[in-house]
Design a protein around this motif. Structure first.
Motif, PDB file in Angstrom:
ATOM      1  N   UNK A  72       0.951  -1.208  -0.078  1.00  0.00           N
ATOM      2  CA  UNK A  72      -0.033  -0.034  -0.047  1.00  0.00           C
ATOM      3  C   UNK A  72       1.011   1.303  -0.052  1.00  0.00           C
ATOM      4  N   UNK A  73       0.450   2.323  -0.204  1.00  0.00           N
ATOM      5  CA  UNK A  73       1.023   3.589  -0.354  1.00  0.00           C
ATOM      6  C   UNK A  73       0.810   4.305   0.968  1.00  0.00           C
ATOM      7  N   UNK A  74       1.629   4.760   1.739  1.00  0.00           N
ATOM      8  CA  UNK A  74       1.516   5.495   3.110  1.00  0.00           C
ATOM      9  C   UNK A  74       1.652   6.841   2.746  1.00  0.00           C
ATOM     10  N   UNK A  75       0.485   7.723   3.299  1.00  0.00           N
ATOM     11  CA  UNK A  75       0.670   9.295   3.137  1.00  0.00           C
ATOM     12  C   UNK A  75       0.294   9.634   4.520  1.00  0.00           C
ATOM     13  N   UNK A  76       0.401  11.029   4.698  1.00  0.00           N
ATOM     14  CA  UNK A  76       0.130  11.799   6.091  1.00  0.00           C
ATOM     15  C   UNK A  76      -1.374  11.933   5.913  1.00  0.00           C
ATOM     16  N   UNK A  77      -2.183  11.784   6.973  1.00  0.00           N
ATOM     17  CA  UNK A  77      -3.551  11.869   7.111  1.00  0.00           C
ATOM     18  C   UNK A  77      -3.704  13.148   6.920  1.00  0.00           C
ATOM     19  N   UNK A  78      -3.010  14.062   7.168  1.00  0.00           N
ATOM     20  CA  UNK A  78      -3.314  15.765   6.567  1.00  0.00           C
ATOM     21  C   UNK A  78      -2.705  16.049   5.609  1.00  0.00           C
ATOM     22  N   UNK A  79      -2.334  15.414   4.687  1.00  0.00           N
ATOM     23  CA  UNK A  79      -1.821  15.583   3.349  1.00  0.00           C
ATOM     24  C   UNK A  79      -2.887  16.083   2.566  1.00  0.00           C
ATOM     25  N   UNK A  80      -3.246  17.290   2.364  1.00  0.00           N
ATOM     26  CA  UNK A  80      -4.146  17.822   1.413  1.00  0.00           C
ATOM     27  C   UNK A  80      -4.011  17.661   0.063  1.00  0.00           C
ATOM     28  N   UNK A  81      -2.945  17.576  -0.342  1.00  0.00           N
ATOM     29  CA  UNK A  81      -2.356  17.019  -1.702  1.00  0.00           C
ATOM     30  C   UNK A  81      -2.897  15.744  -2.343  1.00  0.00           C
ATOM     31  N   UNK A  82      -3.441  14.825  -1.350  1.00  0.00           N
ATOM     32  CA  UNK A  82      -3.886  13.471  -1.695  1.00  0.00           C
ATOM     33  C   UNK A  82      -5.273  13.398  -1.250  1.00  0.00           C
ATOM     34  N   UNK A  83      -6.216  12.978  -2.119  1.00  0.00           N
ATOM     35  CA  UNK A  83      -7.464  12.483  -1.565  1.00  0.00           C
ATOM     36  C   UNK A  83      -7.710  11.207  -1.098  1.00  0.00           C
ATOM     37  N   UNK A  84      -8.776  10.632  -1.588  1.00  0.00           N
ATOM     38  CA  UNK A  84      -9.157   9.318  -1.232  1.00  0.00           C
ATOM     39  C   UNK A  84      -8.216   8.234  -1.964  1.00  0.00           C
TER      40      UNK A  84
END
Length: 152
Positions: free
Chosen positions: A13-25
């Motif tokens: 899976x790809x892990x991103x910050x929960x508050x990363x506004x550049x990434x949606x769903x």
């Protein structure tokens, strides 16, 4: 006939910050090409199958942070605009309070299969049999339980 070697399957899976506004769903391949990456490093020829697949698709990650273990990846992604590849079962165990979320890979990353293999000369070795039994008991039932991707 020897019993089959125990196997444990997982997916990337790809892990991103929960508050990363550049990434949606979800993530796109174009985002993976431009985002800074956290990657694991275990030696000059080490690479995950998913990372090799990504490079075969022409995606060359812009590496910002290199770590030696997958366990440190969530802390290096939280609160940033970074992305990382992580095993789904490991990602599912990350506490919500850490502030990361797991998203499906936007490319076919291929399965992650851990298997135990040994030379036939060790089939009847008592110590080796014991070790195989311990590993088998540790992974029993893991593949029979379908754990859906938990999006945080």
């Amino acid at each position: 006939m020897n019993p089959p070697a125990p196997r444990c399957r997982d997916e990337w899976v790809c892990l991103v910050a929960a508050d990363n506004t550049d990434v949606g769903a979800s993530l796109t391949v174009a985002q993976l090409e431009t985002m800074p990456w956290v990657v694991t490093y275990h030696g000059p020829t080490a690479s995950t199958p998913a990372a090799r697949q990504m490079r075969m698709l022409g995606i060359e990650p812009h590496v910002q942070v290199v770590t030696e273990t997958f366990l440190t990846v969530p802390g290096l992604v939280a609160g940033t605009n970074r992305v990382a590849l992580l095993q789904r079962r490991l990602a599912d165990g990350i506490p919500d309070a850490l502030g990361v979320r797991a998203l499906p890979c936007p490319f076919e990353a291929g399965p992650l299969v851990e298997a135990m293999w040994w030379h036939p000369m060790y089939d009847d070795d008592p110590e080796h049999r014991y070790l195989r039994d311990v590993v088998t008991r540790a992974v029993i039932g893991i593949d029979s339980v379908d754990i859906p991707l938990r999006q945080k």
